[in-house]
Design a protein around this motif. Sequence first.
Motif, PDB file in Angstrom:
ATOM      1  N   SER A 199       0.699  -0.829   0.094  1.00  0.00           N
ATOM      2  CA  SER A 199       0.256   0.665   0.257  1.00  0.00           C
ATOM      3  C   SER A 199       1.079   1.154  -0.355  1.00  0.00           C
ATOM      4  CB  SER A 199      -0.471   0.130   1.634  1.00  0.00           C
ATOM      5  OG  SER A 199      -1.406  -1.103   1.502  1.00  0.00           O
ATOM      6  N   LYS A 233      -9.225  -6.430  -8.731  1.00  0.00           N
ATOM      7  CA  LYS A 233     -10.058  -5.032  -8.424  1.00  0.00           C
ATOM      8  C   LYS A 233      -9.464  -4.621  -7.081  1.00  0.00           C
ATOM      9  CE  LYS A 233     -14.249  -5.621  -5.859  1.00  0.00           C
ATOM     10  NZ  LYS A 233     -15.355  -6.001  -5.735  1.00  0.00           N
ATOM     11  N   ASN A 245      -5.545  -3.952  -7.205  1.00  0.00           N
ATOM     12  CA  ASN A 245      -5.909  -2.615  -7.345  1.00  0.00           C
ATOM     13  C   ASN A 245      -5.762  -1.067  -6.281  1.00  0.00           C
ATOM     14  OD1 ASN A 245      -4.481  -2.553 -10.402  1.00  0.00           O
ATOM     15  ND2 ASN A 245      -6.942  -2.906 -10.800  1.00  0.00           N
ATOM     16  N   LYS A 246      -6.900  -1.254  -5.630  1.00  0.00           N
ATOM     17  CA  LYS A 246      -7.920  -0.774  -4.124  1.00  0.00           C
ATOM     18  C   LYS A 246      -5.931  -0.778  -3.555  1.00  0.00           C
ATOM     19  CE  LYS A 246     -12.602  -1.336  -4.785  1.00  0.00           C
ATOM     20  NZ  LYS A 246     -13.695  -1.765  -3.889  1.00  0.00           N
ATOM     21  N   LYS A 247      -5.580  -2.166  -3.047  1.00  0.00           N
ATOM     22  CA  LYS A 247      -4.836  -2.558  -1.902  1.00  0.00           C
ATOM     23  C   LYS A 247      -3.153  -1.639  -2.491  1.00  0.00           C
ATOM     24  CE  LYS A 247      -2.374  -4.991   0.941  1.00  0.00           C
ATOM     25  NZ  LYS A 247      -0.501  -3.691   1.304  1.00  0.00           N
ATOM     26  N   SER A 300      -3.064   0.725  -4.437  1.00  0.00           N
ATOM     27  CA  SER A 300      -3.180   2.787  -4.827  1.00  0.00           C
ATOM     28  C   SER A 300      -3.881   3.352  -2.988  1.00  0.00           C
ATOM     29  CB  SER A 300      -4.230   3.191  -5.775  1.00  0.00           C
ATOM     30  OG  SER A 300      -6.043   2.019  -5.716  1.00  0.00           O
ATOM     31  N   GLY A 301      -4.161   2.187  -2.040  1.00  0.00           N
ATOM     32  CA  GLY A 301      -4.674   2.648  -1.075  1.00  0.00           C
ATOM     33  C   GLY A 301      -3.841   3.135  -0.636  1.00  0.00           C
ATOM     34  N   ASP A 353      -7.384   0.156   4.580  1.00  0.00           N
ATOM     35  CA  ASP A 353      -8.464   0.225   4.118  1.00  0.00           C
ATOM     36  C   ASP A 353      -9.316  -0.970   4.512  1.00  0.00           C
ATOM     37  OD1 ASP A 353      -7.675   2.753   3.185  1.00  0.00           O
ATOM     38  OD2 ASP A 353      -7.223   2.271   0.916  1.00  0.00           O
ATOM     39  N   GLU A 374     -13.400  -3.325   3.441  1.00  0.00           N
ATOM     40  CA  GLU A 374     -13.984  -3.758   2.260  1.00  0.00           C
ATOM     41  C   GLU A 374     -15.050  -4.696   3.056  1.00  0.00           C
ATOM     42  OE1 GLU A 374     -14.406  -3.730  -1.724  1.00  0.00           O
ATOM     43  OE2 GLU A 374     -13.567  -2.166  -1.171  1.00  0.00           O
TER      44      GLU A 374
END
Length: 255
Positions: A35, A194, A197-199, A201-202, A206, A208
Amino acid sequence: MRDIILSKLNEMEKENNIKILYAVESGSRGWGFASKDSDYDARFIYIRPIDWYLSIDEKKDYLEYPIDELLDINGWDLKKALQLYKKSNPPLLEWLSSPIVYMENYSLAQKMRDLLPDFFSAVPTIYHYLHIARNKYQEIMSTDQVKIKRYFYILRPLLACMWIEKNNTMPPMEFVKLMTDQVLDGALINEIEKLLNKKTSGLEIDIEPKSPLLIEFLRSKISYYENHLKSVKKTNVSDYSILNTLFQETLKEVW
């Protein structure tokens, strides 16, 4: 950060009268899903002067640099590392394939890579990864929402188990290599990508909602490898003398 890590490693060499043989990045940065605020996990193998080993005294065989929020550095003495290598220790074997190498000044690491087909043992390595996956899975099942990073702390070891079953070799460190080696359902791949990408860029915190698709995949693979281990036997290496030779050769090379 690379320069800071190299500076710390050089400090440790001088302060402890050692030579660092091999130093790499481990953890999420080595795995390929760091991250924005992930810390750095540097790991190394070192060697002391010959006289240090000529004693019957029990001596400390690891070194640690004080941990802060950003940087975690620790390493193992060569003798300890080779004893663990003999046992097919997964964290150590992972270091040998890290995509981020800070120091490799001597021949040791490449010689260990070359010997790996003779010392890799599938059964204890699967046990290691399954143990991690099962414990992390139990943790997320007690909550309604999941930190994204926890999914990958389960996915990566399970994909490593799948790699071992398929290839009978030590899995690579990088998550993407593990994933692309398998034939997975398209919907599952999309879900993982998905979250990946969140991991990346975050932030580490974070979260979910639980993904039913992913949860079922994790559950089924854990169950599968629990049963798989009941039907396979551990193979033993009969001759470890080559590791004694490697230890002696490395002492001569360095000192």
